[in-house]
Design a protein around this motif. Sequence first.
Motif, PDB file in Angstrom:
ATOM      1  N   HIS A  59      41.603  43.083  40.846  1.00 34.25           N
ATOM      2  CA  HIS A  59      40.639  42.927  39.756  1.00 34.25           C
ATOM      3  C   HIS A  59      39.341  42.363  40.325  1.00 34.25           C
ATOM      4  O   HIS A  59      39.228  42.067  41.515  1.00 34.25           O
ATOM      5  CB  HIS A  59      41.208  42.050  38.640  1.00 34.25           C
ATOM      6  N   LEU A  60      38.350  42.235  39.454  1.00 34.89           N
ATOM      7  CA  LEU A  60      37.028  41.815  39.909  1.00 34.89           C
ATOM      8  C   LEU A  60      37.054  40.426  40.531  1.00 34.89           C
ATOM      9  O   LEU A  60      36.300  40.139  41.457  1.00 34.89           O
ATOM     10  CB  LEU A  60      36.046  41.855  38.733  1.00 34.89           C
ATOM     11  N   GLY A  61      37.950  39.566  40.022  1.00 34.21           N
ATOM     12  CA  GLY A  61      38.095  38.239  40.623  1.00 34.21           C
ATOM     13  C   GLY A  61      38.596  38.288  42.049  1.00 34.21           C
ATOM     14  O   GLY A  61      38.240  37.441  42.870  1.00 34.21           O
ATOM     15  N   ASN A  62      39.433  39.280  42.382  1.00 33.53           N
ATOM     16  CA  ASN A  62      39.855  39.496  43.776  1.00 33.53           C
ATOM     17  C   ASN A  62      38.714  40.039  44.608  1.00 33.53           C
ATOM     18  O   ASN A  62      38.582  39.726  45.800  1.00 33.53           O
ATOM     19  CB  ASN A  62      41.015  40.501  43.858  1.00 33.53           C
ATOM     20  N   ALA A  63      37.890  40.894  43.976  1.00 30.09           N
ATOM     21  CA  ALA A  63      36.842  41.594  44.723  1.00 30.09           C
ATOM     22  C   ALA A  63      35.735  40.641  45.177  1.00 30.09           C
ATOM     23  O   ALA A  63      35.122  40.874  46.229  1.00 30.09           O
ATOM     24  CB  ALA A  63      36.248  42.713  43.873  1.00 30.09           C
ATOM     25  N   ARG A  64      35.457  39.586  44.411  1.00 29.65           N
ATOM     26  CA  ARG A  64      34.351  38.711  44.792  1.00 29.65           C
ATOM     27  C   ARG A  64      34.588  38.048  46.149  1.00 29.65           C
ATOM     28  O   ARG A  64      33.727  38.144  47.030  1.00 29.65           O
ATOM     29  CB  ARG A  64      34.082  37.662  43.713  1.00 29.65           C
ATOM     30  N   PRO A  65      35.723  37.356  46.379  1.00 26.35           N
ATOM     31  CA  PRO A  65      35.924  36.807  47.725  1.00 26.35           C
ATOM     32  C   PRO A  65      36.065  37.887  48.786  1.00 26.35           C
ATOM     33  O   PRO A  65      35.655  37.694  49.934  1.00 26.35           O
ATOM     34  CB  PRO A  65      37.214  35.979  47.590  1.00 26.35           C
TER      35      PRO A  65
END
Length: 487
Positions: A36-42
Amino acid sequence: MQVYNTLTRTKEEFVPREKGQVSMYVCGPTTYNFIHLGNARPLVFFDTVRRYFIYKGFNVNYVQNFTDVDDKIINRAHEEKMNPLDLAEKYVREFFVDADALNVLRANTHPKVSEHINEIIDLIKRIEKQGHAYSVDGDVYFAVRSFEGYGKLSGRSLEDMQAGARVEVDLRKKDPMDFALWKAAKPGEPSWDSPWGLGRPGWHIECSAMAEKYLGNGFDIHGGGFDLIFPHHENEIAQSEAASQQPFARYWMHNGFITVNQEKMSKSLGNFFLVREILDKFPADVVRWYLLSTHYRSPLDFDDEKLVMSGKGLERIKTAIRLLYEVMDLPVDEATNSTTPIEDFAEKIQALKLEFEKAMDDDFNTALAISVLFDLAKEVNIYIGKLNGKVTPEAKGFLDQAHNLIKEFNSVLGILKEDKLTGRLILEVNNNDNALTEGLVQLIIKIRQEARTKKDWSTADAIRDGLKELGIVLEDTPQGVRWKKQG
């Protein structure tokens, strides 16, 4: 170079463990779903950190793991009637599809928990030997109060953490805050033999064991999302330093949350977004641009409109690069002896290089670095506008210099992919193999130009009209042929 260290809560000068070498461990996803986008940021941010170290001349040993043994994987596998390890492997493959689309470089090592059980067992045995762990009915727990420095990463006392934590009630624990290093096997779960019986690792011990194996203790940077500070990274420090009696990692870096309407993105609120779904609506380069457009430690609020605005910003950069390529393709006018229209252009772009590095040296300020890229695009547009279509040898040298600097900035930010044959940046990108589309259209344009050179107008017109029927419009300009998608 200044790095904000979560451990000390201050910016510190970055001094690597070994001169010219950087060692990084970044927590990867638990592989039970698409990222998800939260995974993609880091994923995108720490890829950019790595890229900047490479830009600065460091050799980087980058390790990013996959948690393929976990309660969430087991539960999802039961729902889908799959073997948990097979389910995890399926989503490891899907991870790379999204990571590749976002132009994330592969790590030097992508270790999986299931392939490092022996290292995990060895680490637990060493923790036990040091008197920091105890076993109960096949489970092994870390005795939190036995480790004097517990809480130093999150900056909270054990009492505060216990009050704010959702602690699973287990009367077999000596303390409610003690956490599992090894879990006794349950029916239907993957398990491995160990000194404590059949079982599987706890979550926190996995990263400690893999980081130690590939980077050793005292490595440079441990990264992840802000939500991992406690309990995951706090527990990593405790168990690793309890076993080795040495510092675990030297700099701890954490990116801020993704929010939706100012609320943290989470599955419980039903407001989380899979990268795969976002890439169905927006080009991957726009998504990466958006993720880097805010300083990594600040929250990043998500909605479609913000991605639309990011796309418009990125298009301004692409337009400048397209114009640059058109002028670079013009024949050099050797007969023109006029001076360069902007005599200090070379100095300006070198000054921008220093500004870019200053931004990145200040705790990897990608938002400010992007603004420098806008300034560079503006200077290129101004310079080209004053050439009046005549490229002197001196101007050609300056244009090449500007192009190289744009590519250098891009090598750090990783927004645009590069055509390995031409060395040019690929500008027409979506997520359906557009690099191939770009190459094919350019090849067709070249064939059409050859027909025009031979005054074979019928063939040239047939190519133009045929492309138009396919939705690709050619525009003949004094600077060369442009193409765009119709509609």
